[in-house]
Design a protein around this motif. Sequence first.
Motif, PDB file in Angstrom:
ATOM      1  N   VAL B 163       0.859  -1.189   0.000  1.00 38.50           N
ATOM      2  CA  VAL B 163       0.000   0.000   0.000  1.00 38.50           C
ATOM      3  C   VAL B 163       0.895   1.239   0.000  1.00 38.50           C
ATOM      4  CG1 VAL B 163      -0.269  -0.199   2.513  1.00 38.50           C
ATOM      5  CG2 VAL B 163      -1.820   1.264   1.240  1.00 38.50           C
ATOM      6  N   LEU B 164       0.463   2.234  -0.796  1.00 37.09           N
ATOM      7  CA  LEU B 164       1.222   3.478  -0.914  1.00 37.09           C
ATOM      8  C   LEU B 164       0.465   4.587  -0.197  1.00 37.09           C
ATOM      9  CD1 LEU B 164       2.380   3.909  -4.621  1.00 37.09           C
ATOM     10  CD2 LEU B 164       3.811   4.198  -2.594  1.00 37.09           C
ATOM     11  N   LEU B 165       1.149   5.264   0.731  1.00 35.64           N
ATOM     12  CA  LEU B 165       0.486   6.313   1.497  1.00 35.64           C
ATOM     13  C   LEU B 165       1.041   7.676   1.082  1.00 35.64           C
ATOM     14  CD1 LEU B 165       1.007   4.503   4.928  1.00 35.64           C
ATOM     15  CD2 LEU B 165      -1.037   4.395   3.496  1.00 35.64           C
ATOM     16  N   PHE B 166       0.158   8.598   0.780  1.00 32.65           N
ATOM     17  CA  PHE B 166       0.576   9.953   0.394  1.00 32.65           C
ATOM     18  C   PHE B 166       0.018  10.948   1.396  1.00 32.65           C
ATOM     19  CE2 PHE B 166       0.690   7.625  -3.578  1.00 32.65           C
ATOM     20  CZ  PHE B 166       1.787   8.139  -4.255  1.00 32.65           C
ATOM     21  N   ASP B 167       0.903  11.717   2.025  1.00 32.11           N
ATOM     22  CA  ASP B 167       0.442  12.715   2.995  1.00 32.11           C
ATOM     23  C   ASP B 167       0.540  14.107   2.368  1.00 32.11           C
ATOM     24  OD1 ASP B 167      -0.322  14.105   5.202  1.00 32.11           O
ATOM     25  OD2 ASP B 167       1.563  13.851   6.290  1.00 32.11           O
ATOM     26  N   GLU B 168      -0.579  14.610   1.902  1.00 35.22           N
ATOM     27  CA  GLU B 168      -0.621  15.913   1.227  1.00 35.22           C
ATOM     28  C   GLU B 168       0.594  16.113   0.313  1.00 35.22           C
ATOM     29  OE1 GLU B 168      -1.857  19.278   3.462  1.00 35.22           O
ATOM     30  OE2 GLU B 168      -2.628  18.065   5.106  1.00 35.22           O
ATOM     31  N   PRO B 169       0.719  15.263  -0.699  1.00 33.42           N
ATOM     32  CA  PRO B 169       1.973  15.226  -1.471  1.00 33.42           C
ATOM     33  C   PRO B 169       2.257  16.487  -2.290  1.00 33.42           C
ATOM     34  CG  PRO B 169       0.304  13.867  -2.499  1.00 33.42           C
ATOM     35  CD  PRO B 169      -0.253  14.277  -1.179  1.00 33.42           C
ATOM     36  N   THR B 170       1.248  17.332  -2.466  1.00 33.11           N
ATOM     37  CA  THR B 170       1.513  18.515  -3.298  1.00 33.11           C
ATOM     38  C   THR B 170       1.366  19.826  -2.524  1.00 33.11           C
ATOM     39  OG1 THR B 170      -0.766  18.669  -4.059  1.00 33.11           O
ATOM     40  CG2 THR B 170       0.724  17.326  -5.381  1.00 33.11           C
ATOM     41  N   SER B 171       1.157  19.733  -1.217  1.00 35.80           N
ATOM     42  CA  SER B 171       0.901  20.952  -0.435  1.00 35.80           C
ATOM     43  C   SER B 171       2.093  21.903  -0.408  1.00 35.80           C
ATOM     44  CB  SER B 171       0.543  20.605   1.003  1.00 35.80           C
ATOM     45  OG  SER B 171      -0.656  19.907   1.023  1.00 35.80           O
ATOM     46  N   ALA B 172       3.313  21.346  -0.564  1.00 42.20           N
ATOM     47  CA  ALA B 172       4.496  22.201  -0.484  1.00 42.20           C
ATOM     48  C   ALA B 172       4.938  22.680  -1.860  1.00 42.20           C
ATOM     49  CB  ALA B 172       5.629  21.441   0.204  1.00 42.20           C
ATOM     50  N   LEU B 173       4.094  22.455  -2.869  1.00 43.11           N
ATOM     51  CA  LEU B 173       4.499  22.780  -4.242  1.00 43.11           C
ATOM     52  C   LEU B 173       3.652  23.888  -4.841  1.00 43.11           C
ATOM     53  CD1 LEU B 173       4.782  19.110  -5.517  1.00 43.11           C
ATOM     54  CD2 LEU B 173       6.654  20.601  -4.810  1.00 43.11           C
ATOM     55  N   GLU B 178       2.908  21.161  -9.023  1.00 43.76           N
ATOM     56  CA  GLU B 178       1.896  20.255  -8.508  1.00 43.76           C
ATOM     57  C   GLU B 178       1.429  19.292  -9.599  1.00 43.76           C
ATOM     58  OE1 GLU B 178      -1.258  22.600  -6.956  1.00 43.76           O
ATOM     59  OE2 GLU B 178      -1.911  20.998  -5.627  1.00 43.76           O
ATOM     60  N   ILE B 179       1.261  19.860 -10.794  1.00 43.57           N
ATOM     61  CA  ILE B 179       0.711  19.076 -11.902  1.00 43.57           C
ATOM     62  C   ILE B 179       1.549  17.832 -12.174  1.00 43.57           C
ATOM     63  CG2 ILE B 179       0.248  19.131 -14.403  1.00 43.57           C
ATOM     64  CD1 ILE B 179      -0.434  22.135 -13.994  1.00 43.57           C
ATOM     65  N   GLU B 180       2.899  18.009 -12.183  1.00 43.80           N
ATOM     66  CA  GLU B 180       3.747  16.867 -12.528  1.00 43.80           C
ATOM     67  C   GLU B 180       3.665  15.768 -11.483  1.00 43.80           C
ATOM     68  OE1 GLU B 180       7.347  19.312 -12.850  1.00 43.80           O
ATOM     69  OE2 GLU B 180       8.174  18.234 -11.115  1.00 43.80           O
ATOM     70  N   VAL B 181       3.471  16.149 -10.222  1.00 37.09           N
ATOM     71  CA  VAL B 181       3.358  15.133  -9.176  1.00 37.09           C
ATOM     72  C   VAL B 181       1.999  14.443  -9.252  1.00 37.09           C
ATOM     73  CG1 VAL B 181       3.272  14.772  -6.672  1.00 37.09           C
ATOM     74  CG2 VAL B 181       5.026  16.254  -7.655  1.00 37.09           C
ATOM     75  N   LEU B 182       0.953  15.238  -9.461  1.00 39.21           N
ATOM     76  CA  LEU B 182      -0.386  14.649  -9.563  1.00 39.21           C
ATOM     77  C   LEU B 182      -0.465  13.676 -10.739  1.00 39.21           C
ATOM     78  CD1 LEU B 182      -2.740  17.666  -8.726  1.00 39.21           C
ATOM     79  CD2 LEU B 182      -2.036  15.769  -7.263  1.00 39.21           C
ATOM     80  N   GLU B 183       0.232  14.009 -11.819  1.00 39.59           N
ATOM     81  CA  GLU B 183       0.213  13.131 -12.986  1.00 39.59           C
ATOM     82  C   GLU B 183       0.786  11.747 -12.663  1.00 39.59           C
ATOM     83  OE1 GLU B 183       2.036  14.924 -16.601  1.00 39.59           O
ATOM     84  OE2 GLU B 183       0.094  15.971 -16.507  1.00 39.59           O
ATOM     85  N   ILE B 184       1.845  11.746 -11.856  1.00 40.69           N
ATOM     86  CA  ILE B 184       2.455  10.466 -11.464  1.00 40.69           C
ATOM     87  C   ILE B 184       1.476   9.665 -10.604  1.00 40.69           C
ATOM     88  CG2 ILE B 184       4.359   9.402 -10.188  1.00 40.69           C
ATOM     89  CD1 ILE B 184       5.834  10.955 -12.074  1.00 40.69           C
TER      90      ILE B 184
END
Lengths: 222, 245
Positions: B163-173, B178-184
């Motif tokens: 399982v992969l856990l993401f904690d607000e992965p784009t909040s610091a961007l 942000e777009i490039e991370v969300l795309e992944i």
Amino acid sequence: MFNERVINILQESFFKILIPGITHTIPLTLVSFAIGLFLAIVVALVQVSNVRILNPIVKFYVWVIRGTPLLVQIFIIFFGLPSAGIVLDSVPAAIIAFSLNVGAYASETLRAAILSVPLGQIEAGYSIGMNYFQVLRRIILPQAFKMSVPPLFNSFIGLVKDTSLAANITVTEMFMVTQRIAAKTFEPLALYCEVAVIYLIFCTVLSKVQHMAEKSLKLEQG
Amino acid sequence: MLQIKNLSKNYEDLKVLEQIDLEIESNKTTVIIGPSGSGKTTLLRCLNLLAIPDIGEIDLNGVSLTFDPNQPLQKRKILDYRKKTGMVFQSFHLFSHRTVIENIMEGPVTVLKKGKADAMAEGMALLKKVGLEDKANQYPRQLSGGQQQRVAIARALAMKPEVLLFDEPTSALDPELEIEVLEIIRALAKEHYTIVIVTHKMTFAKEVGDNIIFLENGRILKQGSYAELYHSGNERINRFLTTLQ
């Protein structure tokens, strides 16, 4: 002041002072710093890992060493311990005193460096399944050692000069030899300035070494 | 399947999570939303055992952990569990003294005891997946925030977590990065990784979330698809969903 006689005395005494510097001051510094650094690593790790039983002991050690004068510590070990049945030669006594001193101060340097490693990276280490020792060895210590290089050189350079205190317990290091020559020639100003310059040369070399170490560790990039 | 039963977590007197019951389906994307202080991040940290729940049970694909304040969990069990979960943090937390590829190889080599050559090959494949194979030998500080987060995703994937856990992965961007991370993350969701993500991006939650959990005051207020939440008639949730579009 600097007449021909004084210049002659300075020339003749230069090697007389420099040689004990090489045979006593430098080895005393290197050996004491090596032992002290080992002590410091143990003390710092005991504190940050909060090892039971040992933690209060090392805290007590740092408290006592930092809170008492180095010269007093040297006297206790060399002049005091024989009354308790422990008789030490002057050089081992000096090494013990200097090592204990460096150990206490450098442990605080290392502890600060360890604590400055970002908590997030430590958690990232745990999040990929590392145990405490793996996090310590792979994440914390490499970064902490790098950060502690400049302050450790501070202690190292300080120790070079502190070894002059060993003159008080009959160690024939540079300062002791200088005192003897000054007493014989009645030229204290010239001779103490001369020994000061030799200490300055030693420390300048160390500053250069520090600079090179920082460069090779790429410290300036942070 | 990741099952959470009756899970509670307090910080001293503060009740952060109260009796959470939750089933996280495999190969689906679960999104956790809710106001600040609702316990989202704590819940995620409990799923990785960076925070140890006070009480309750977590079952990951048949391996179950029971939490009991009188019986601390064995360290071995915690470590074994963590190997099976990957975490991506809000502020990346890459190892700053290691290059990009070394960051990714760290887990496989140190924890899984993989050979360096294998770990390197797998690491390069993961870097390619996140579009950063040309950055392998750079240090984290030489990368943009978005690139750092993509490396952090690759580092988590390198452990082949269940399982992969993401904690607000784009909040610091910033929005562009942000777009490039969300795309992944979108791509990983399409590949049917089991994903749990805490986010404030409602449009993204709507798009990728198979199941959306609304957390408030440490409790699950409502869960379901975006449409189900939207039409739940709960004014609190509706206000939250619409103001954060």
